[in-house]
Scaffold this active site. Structure first.
Site, PDB file in Angstrom:
ATOM      1  CG  ASP A 196      -4.071  21.120  53.769  1.00 35.34           C
ATOM      2  OD1 ASP A 196      -4.024  19.953  54.220  1.00 35.34           O
ATOM      3  OD2 ASP A 196      -5.087  21.829  53.846  1.00 35.34           O
ATOM      4  CG  ASP A 212      -7.423  25.150  51.081  1.00 39.27           C
ATOM      5  OD1 ASP A 212      -7.197  26.296  51.505  1.00 39.27           O
ATOM      6  OD2 ASP A 212      -7.894  24.235  51.787  1.00 39.27           O
TER       7      ASP A 212
HETATM    8  N1  LIG Z   1     -11.720  28.815  42.538  1.00 32.96           N
HETATM    9  C1  LIG Z   1     -12.679  27.964  42.879  1.00 32.96           C
HETATM   10  N2  LIG Z   1     -13.625  27.617  41.978  1.00 32.96           N
HETATM   11  C2  LIG Z   1     -14.620  26.747  42.322  1.00 32.96           C
HETATM   12  N3  LIG Z   1     -14.761  26.194  43.538  1.00 32.96           N
HETATM   13  C3  LIG Z   1     -13.842  26.504  44.473  1.00 32.96           C
HETATM   14  C4  LIG Z   1     -12.769  27.401  44.208  1.00 32.96           C
HETATM   15  N4  LIG Z   1     -12.017  27.535  45.315  1.00 32.96           N
HETATM   16  C5  LIG Z   1     -12.607  26.759  46.253  1.00 32.96           C
HETATM   17  N5  LIG Z   1     -13.694  26.131  45.764  1.00 32.96           N
HETATM   18  C6  LIG Z   1     -14.602  25.223  46.498  1.00 32.96           C
HETATM   19  O1  LIG Z   1     -14.665  25.626  47.854  1.00 32.96           O
HETATM   20  C7  LIG Z   1     -14.190  24.586  48.717  1.00 32.96           C
HETATM   21  C8  LIG Z   1     -13.373  25.198  49.860  1.00 32.96           C
HETATM   22  O2  LIG Z   1     -12.265  25.887  49.340  1.00 32.96           O
HETATM   23  P1  LIG Z   1     -10.857  25.838  50.056  1.00 32.96           P
HETATM   24  O3  LIG Z   1     -10.413  24.422  50.178  1.00 32.96           O
HETATM   25  O4  LIG Z   1      -9.963  26.791  49.345  1.00 32.96           O
HETATM   26  O5  LIG Z   1     -11.222  26.476  51.467  1.00 32.96           O
HETATM   27  P2  LIG Z   1     -11.041  25.931  52.952  1.00 32.96           P
HETATM   28  O6  LIG Z   1     -11.243  27.058  53.856  1.00 32.96           O
HETATM   29  O7  LIG Z   1      -9.777  25.160  53.083  1.00 32.96           O
HETATM   30  O8  LIG Z   1     -12.225  24.972  53.122  1.00 32.96           O
HETATM   31  P3  LIG Z   1     -12.131  23.485  53.653  1.00 32.96           P
HETATM   32  O9  LIG Z   1     -11.853  23.606  55.122  1.00 32.96           O
HETATM   33  O10 LIG Z   1     -13.489  22.944  53.302  1.00 32.96           O
HETATM   34  O11 LIG Z   1     -10.989  22.825  52.898  1.00 32.96           O
HETATM   35  C9  LIG Z   1     -13.398  23.651  47.834  1.00 32.96           C
HETATM   36  O12 LIG Z   1     -13.424  22.337  48.300  1.00 32.96           O
HETATM   37  C10 LIG Z   1     -14.094  23.777  46.493  1.00 32.96           C
HETATM   38  O13 LIG Z   1     -15.212  22.921  46.455  1.00 32.96           O
HETATM   39 MG   LIG Z   2      -9.652  23.002  51.451  1.00 28.21          MG
END
Ligand SMILES: Nc1ncnc2c1ncn2[C@@H]1O[C@H](COP(=O)(O)OP(=O)(O)OP(=O)(O)O)[C@@H](O)[C@H]1O
Ligand SMILES: [Mg+2]
Length: 263
Positions: A196, A212
């Site tokens: 992804d 992610d």
């Molecule tokens: N370890 C981290 N440190 C700082 N910010 C983070 C971290 N992990 C995630 N984020 C923030 O949180 C957001 C969402 O995280 P992630 O992409 O893992 O989850 P998601 O469920 O796929 O959400 P989305 O559907 O928005 O992609 C990221 O775009 C980032 O801005």
């Molecule tokens: Mg994401």
């Protein structure tokens, strides 16, 4: 006062003391109360009791699968806490990326059992990436649907790092090459395909950091090659928009695959 009454009062006062303590703990999670279901709140207390976190602050992101919060560990350092929703409409999507993975057997579609495995998959994938020195948030702890990982951002201000799509990338050619190298190392050293990967799942913190990774699959997965090509295509398309002259994604994919075949 007879002995029984004395004992009863002792017990009452102990209970009061515990209640007060409990109330004080509750304050640490006040931002999420009402937002988080009681069983998940219980998981947060478990993580609190074993010293992984001591507080939860505001949401960094609220998505359809999960919310990400900035938390604090016992030493006061920021950590990222990703809380997967226990009920989700995404189970068919998740199923495609977990079924057949030798690390997870007897996977069922029911979200109550699937989500904890999905969260554990992200934790295990982060660990593989981290051990292979591909830049990702270091995994810290996992309990049911709650994943605690390194906070990527400014620890002084508590501001999370931006996505690469939201900044002006310094020298895009070099960063494109660096990301392709990260994809290559993911494949050859971590044995993973992100599946992804795009400008929406790469943070910028003195360089690119993959995030992610729950859907990332082992290189032996039936669709691994297809996902690898898709990741490379997403990245080349994005950097082409930034005027980078990239190689054909098929050529890059074949090159990465050939590295493993020749071993
Ligand atoms: N370890 C981290 N440190 C700082 N910010 C983070 C971290 N992990 C995630 N984020 C923030 O949180 C957001 C969402 O995280 P992630 O992409 O893992 O989850 P998601 O469920 O796929 O959400 P989305 O559907 O928005 O992609 C990221 O775009 C980032 O801005
Ligand atoms: Mg994401």
């Amino acid at each position: 006062m007879d002995k029984v009454e004395k004992k009863r009062r002792q017990i009452d006062s102990e209970l009061d003391r515990r209640k007060t303590k409990r109330r004080r703990d509750d304050d640490e999670f006040k931002v999420v109360e009402g937002v988080i279901d009681p069983p998940t709140l219980k998981i947060l207390y478990k993580l609190l009791n074993r010293g992984t976190i001591k507080a939860l602050h505001g949401a960094i992101s609220t998505g359809k699968e999960a919310n990400v919060y900035r938390g604090e560990d016992v030493e006061g350092n920021s950590v990222a806490v990703k809380i997967y929703r226990m009920s989700t409409a995404e189970t068919d999507f998740m199923f495609e990326y977990i079924v057949g993975d030798p690390r997870f057997r007897n996977v069922r579609r029911k979200s109550r059992t699937l989500i904890p495995k999905w969260a554990l998959k992200e934790y295990k994938n982060l660990k593989r990436y981290h051990e292979a020195s591909v830049k990702v948030p270091a995994p810290i702890d996992i309990e049911r649907n709650v994943l605690v990982m390194e906070f990527i951002g400014d620890h002084q201000t508590g501001l999370p790092a931006p996505l690469i799509r939201n900044i002006k990338i310094p020298s895009p050619v070099d960063i494109f090459n660096e990301i392709i190298e990260m994809i290559e190392n993911s494949f050859t050293k971590a044995g993973l395909v992100h599946a992804d990967l795009s400008e929406f799942n790469i943070l910028w913190h003195d360089g690119p950091v993959f995030i992610d990774v729950s859907q990332a699959v082992l290189t032996g997965h039936d669709n691994a090659k297809r996902y690898l090509f898709r990741d490379i295509q997403n990245i080349t398309q994005y950097f082409q928009k930034l005027d980078v002259e990239t190689e054909d994604p098929e050529v890059i994919t074949k090159h990465i695959l050939s590295l493993c075949e020749s071993e």
